[in-house]
Write an enzyme that holds these catalytic residues in place. Structure first.
Site, mmCIF file in Angstrom:
data_model
loop_
_atom_site.group_PDB
_atom_site.id
_atom_site.type_symbol
_atom_site.label_atom_id
_atom_site.label_comp_id
_atom_site.label_asym_id
_atom_site.label_seq_id
_atom_site.Cartn_x
_atom_site.Cartn_y
_atom_site.Cartn_z
ATOM 1 N N CYS A 190 1.111 -0.996 0.409
ATOM 2 C CA CYS A 190 0.188 -0.161 -0.080
ATOM 3 C C CYS A 190 0.537 1.329 0.242
ATOM 4 C CB CYS A 190 -1.172 0.079 1.597
ATOM 5 S SG CYS A 190 -1.886 1.218 1.297
ATOM 6 N N CYS A 191 2.173 1.425 0.464
ATOM 7 C CA CYS A 191 2.946 2.382 1.178
ATOM 8 C C CYS A 191 3.632 2.617 -0.358
ATOM 9 C CB CYS A 191 3.709 2.070 1.905
ATOM 10 S SG CYS A 191 3.029 1.979 4.239
ATOM 11 N N CYS A 233 -0.247 8.754 7.091
ATOM 12 C CA CYS A 233 -2.179 7.878 6.690
ATOM 13 C C CYS A 233 -2.925 8.209 7.656
ATOM 14 C CB CYS A 233 -2.588 7.061 5.488
ATOM 15 S SG CYS A 233 -0.855 6.845 3.843
ATOM 16 N N CYS A 237 -3.630 4.697 9.625
ATOM 17 C CA CYS A 237 -2.265 4.407 10.069
ATOM 18 C C CYS A 237 -1.853 5.487 11.014
ATOM 19 C CB CYS A 237 -1.052 3.963 9.017
ATOM 20 S SG CYS A 237 -2.051 2.746 7.973
ATOM 21 N N CYS A 288 7.913 3.789 5.819
ATOM 22 C CA CYS A 288 7.065 3.764 4.905
ATOM 23 C C CYS A 288 7.921 3.563 3.677
ATOM 24 C CB CYS A 288 6.458 4.324 4.522
ATOM 25 S SG CYS A 288 7.072 6.404 4.021
HETATM 26 S S1 SF4 Z 1 0.189 4.403 5.952
HETATM 27 FE FE1 SF4 Z 1 -1.347 2.865 5.977
HETATM 28 S S2 SF4 Z 1 -2.704 4.116 4.145
HETATM 29 FE FE2 SF4 Z 1 -0.731 5.226 3.845
HETATM 30 S S3 SF4 Z 1 -0.291 4.408 2.348
HETATM 31 FE FE3 SF4 Z 1 0.677 3.683 3.754
HETATM 32 S S4 SF4 Z 1 -0.059 1.984 4.268
HETATM 33 FE FE4 SF4 Z 1 -1.524 3.331 2.816
#
Ligand code: SF4
Length: 249
Positions: free
Chosen positions: A121-122, A204, A207, A232
């Protein structure tokens, strides 16, 4: 691979930077650069850098990664900062197809499943957009400080980023949180109201949580993971060249 010559130059550069004020550091770093980029998360340090850049190095591009999962307070602060300083902060958003693929595979909140899904996701929401933001850049300015976490205790003032082929600079590397707060106070820098609610580090929304007394400043990021070195990937050497398995098509 970083050459020995580059290492020597970085050390000399770091010694020069250490003796300078923040404004001098920024003007020195950005001087003569064709495409200097500052990436802001709108955190306290980045707000200090934005204020200082406007005064000392106004030609530097200011960009933010609009991940699609930011707090409303952060979105509001982008606009507030633009209005206060008369600047445009470029929003870099995830690639729509890559994001759709991720959501199809893991679900919108798949990052809670495990570290691979989280890193994927990151990658889609941050790392790949960062690569686009830094395309063609010769200088990358970031707001990392040594005091933010044990994992950042040896953050250098400047280092050659071999993956991206540019100089990466952390002009606040040696600042402590008190110095950052004093600058904010003295200069009337707009900050995220979440800081006053226990969020020293804000990413985010799903998170990030508030920290407890005694925890380090980044303890509220990906708090469900056990790895003390969780990041991240934006500021991890080598991460730019890797696509997590679960983000691959
Ligand atoms: S911080 Fe969380 S929502 Fe944001 S990109 Fe990374 S995993 Fe995804």
């Amino acid at each position: 691979m970083q050459s020995a010559d580059t290492n020597i130059r970085d050390r000399a550069l770091a010694a020069d930077l250490e003796a300078m004020s923040l404004g001098e550091r920024l003007a020195f770093l950005a001087g003569g650069r064709k495409n200097a980029v500052f990436t802001t998360s709108l955190g306290l340090e980045d707000q200090v850098l934005t204020a200082a850049l406007v005064a000392a190095a106004p030609g530097v591009r200011i960009v933010t990664l609009e991940t699609g999962r930011l707090f409303d307070e952060t979105i509001d602060l982008i606009e507030q900062t633009e209005a206060k300083y008369g600047i445009t902060i470029e929003r870099i958003r995830p690639d729509e197809q890559k994001l759709a693929d991720y959501v199809n595979r893991h679900g919108m909140n798949g990052f809670y499943e495990g570290i691979e899904a989280r890193k994927a996701c990151c990658f889609v929401r941050k790392l790949e957009p960062l690569a686009r933001a830094l395309e063609g850049a010769d200088l990358w300015i970031a707001g990392l400080r040594r005091g933010q976490s044990a994992n950042r205790s040896d953050v250098p003032f400047a280092e050659y980023d071999a993956d991206r082929g540019l100089l990466k600079a952390n002009p606040l590397a040696d600042w402590d949180i008190e110095a950052v707060q004093a600058y904010v106070e003295a200069e009337g820098v707009p900050v995220n109201p979440l800081h006053a609610r226990g969020y020293p580090s804000i990413g985010c929304e799903p998170c990030t949580r508030a920290i407890k007394p005694g925890e380090d400043e980044r303890a509220g990021r990906w708090w469900w993971e056990n790895d003390q070195k969780r990041e991240c990937g934006l500021h991890v050497v080598g991460a730019a060249a890797q696509t997590p398995i679960s983000a691959q098509p």
